[in-house]
Design an enzyme around this catalytic site. Structure first.
Site, PDB file in Angstrom:
ATOM      1  N   ASP A 100       0.866  -1.176   0.000  1.00  0.00           N
ATOM      2  CA  ASP A 100       0.000   0.000   0.000  1.00  0.00           C
ATOM      3  C   ASP A 100       0.912   1.238   0.000  1.00  0.00           C
ATOM      4  OD1 ASP A 100      -2.334   1.526   0.295  1.00  0.00           O
ATOM      5  OD2 ASP A 100      -2.528   1.156   2.416  1.00  0.00           O
ATOM      6  N   VAL A 151      -9.637  -3.802  -0.110  1.00  0.00           N
ATOM      7  CA  VAL A 151     -10.012  -5.154  -0.524  1.00  0.00           C
ATOM      8  C   VAL A 151      -9.866  -6.153   0.615  1.00  0.00           C
ATOM      9  CG1 VAL A 151      -9.574  -4.863  -2.984  1.00  0.00           C
ATOM     10  CG2 VAL A 151      -7.682  -5.454  -1.482  1.00  0.00           C
TER      11      VAL A 151
HETATM   12  P1  IMP Z   1       1.732  -0.427   3.939  1.00  0.00           P
HETATM   13  O1  IMP Z   1       2.814  -0.494   4.992  1.00  0.00           O
HETATM   14  O2  IMP Z   1       0.995   0.875   3.946  1.00  0.00           O
HETATM   15  O3  IMP Z   1       2.233  -0.799   2.566  1.00  0.00           O
HETATM   16  O4  IMP Z   1       0.623  -1.455   4.393  1.00  0.00           O
HETATM   17  C1  IMP Z   1       0.594  -2.767   4.022  1.00  0.00           C
HETATM   18  C2  IMP Z   1      -0.363  -3.518   4.905  1.00  0.00           C
HETATM   19  O5  IMP Z   1      -1.586  -2.776   5.118  1.00  0.00           O
HETATM   20  C3  IMP Z   1      -0.773  -4.811   4.251  1.00  0.00           C
HETATM   21  O6  IMP Z   1       0.116  -5.866   4.555  1.00  0.00           O
HETATM   22  C4  IMP Z   1      -2.158  -5.034   4.809  1.00  0.00           C
HETATM   23  O7  IMP Z   1      -2.071  -5.705   6.041  1.00  0.00           O
HETATM   24  C5  IMP Z   1      -2.693  -3.636   5.037  1.00  0.00           C
HETATM   25  N1  IMP Z   1      -3.553  -3.203   3.908  1.00  0.00           N
HETATM   26  C6  IMP Z   1      -3.316  -2.227   3.012  1.00  0.00           C
HETATM   27  N2  IMP Z   1      -4.321  -2.113   2.122  1.00  0.00           N
HETATM   28  C7  IMP Z   1      -5.239  -3.047   2.467  1.00  0.00           C
HETATM   29  C8  IMP Z   1      -6.508  -3.443   1.907  1.00  0.00           C
HETATM   30  O8  IMP Z   1      -7.013  -2.921   0.896  1.00  0.00           O
HETATM   31  N3  IMP Z   1      -7.137  -4.456   2.542  1.00  0.00           N
HETATM   32  C9  IMP Z   1      -6.640  -5.085   3.646  1.00  0.00           C
HETATM   33  N4  IMP Z   1      -5.453  -4.767   4.185  1.00  0.00           N
HETATM   34  C10 IMP Z   1      -4.749  -3.742   3.605  1.00  0.00           C
END
Ligand code: IMP
Length: 181
Positions: A100, A151
């Site tokens: 994300d 999602v």
């Molecule tokens: P980042 O550190 O912002 O890249 O977050 C990654 C983590 O956020 C993922 O491993 C998920 O656990 C959670 N995450 C981000 N987007 C979603 C989504 O659309 N659905 C469910 N979990 C999400």
């Protein structure tokens, strides 16, 4: 609060794509071994499906970590489950459910590199590039690129629910609910 889940990517499409990724890994690491390192809990379904199609010698481990970022913090990461097996000298494929913002991986990847793997690749089922704040994150094996949608399914949760859905879906809420993202 009532929620409706609509299918974004079917289980058939998801599994077919994961098979393509596994074939690519089999080719890239022909004659070698790989060590899959899954990030709990979201990566579990993806990692198992990927592993089923790997024909090269494969070992598996899981980690669990949380990143904390204050408004001025650079971000730190704590493991609630550290790798059980050393990754030193191994061909490690880090397996994530979705990238994300990239916050988690921007801290985790340098920490893993300090453990001196022979190589460290990143496999993720989903990517939301429009949300990225860490463009340095390089994905080696990508399932699907999606828009800025929240999602669930295939390991991904909404308040710990819906992980076990066999497809990737979108949470839609009724007029009283508020969509999480
Ligand atoms: P980042 O550190 O912002 O890249 O977050 C990654 C983590 O956020 C993922 O491993 C998920 O656990 C959670 N995450 C981000 N987007 C979603 C989504 O659309 N659905 C469910 N979990 C999400």
């Amino acid at each position: 609060m009532s929620e409706k889940i609509s299918v974004l990517i079917s289980s058939k499409e998801t599994e077919a794509r994961i098979k393509v990724l596994a074939d690519q890994i089999n080719q890239d690491f022909a004659g070698q071994t790989v060590h899959l390192l899954g990030i709990l809990k979201g990566s579990v379904f993806f990692m198992c499906e990927l592993a089923k199609h790997l024909t090269i010698p494969t070992t598996m481990d899981f980690i669990s970590c949380h990143s904390y970022q204050g408004t001025t913090s650079t971000g730190t990461l704590t493991f609630s489950k550290k790798p059980e097996h050393s990754i030193e000298g191994r061909n490690v494929i880090l397996v994530e459910d979705i990238v994300d913002t990239g916050n988690t991986l921007s801290v985790l990847i340098p920490m893993l590199l300090e453990m001196k793997p022979a190589c460290l690749k990143l496999a993720t089922l989903l990517d939301k590039p429009s949300r990225r704040i860490h463009p340095e994150i390089k994905i080696d094996y990508l399932g699907f690129t999606i828009e800025d949608l929240f999602v669930v399914g295939y390991g991904l949760d909404y308040d710990q629910q819906y992980r076990a859905l066999p497809f990737i879906g979108i949470v839609e809420q009724d007029s009283e609910g508020e969509k999480k993202n």
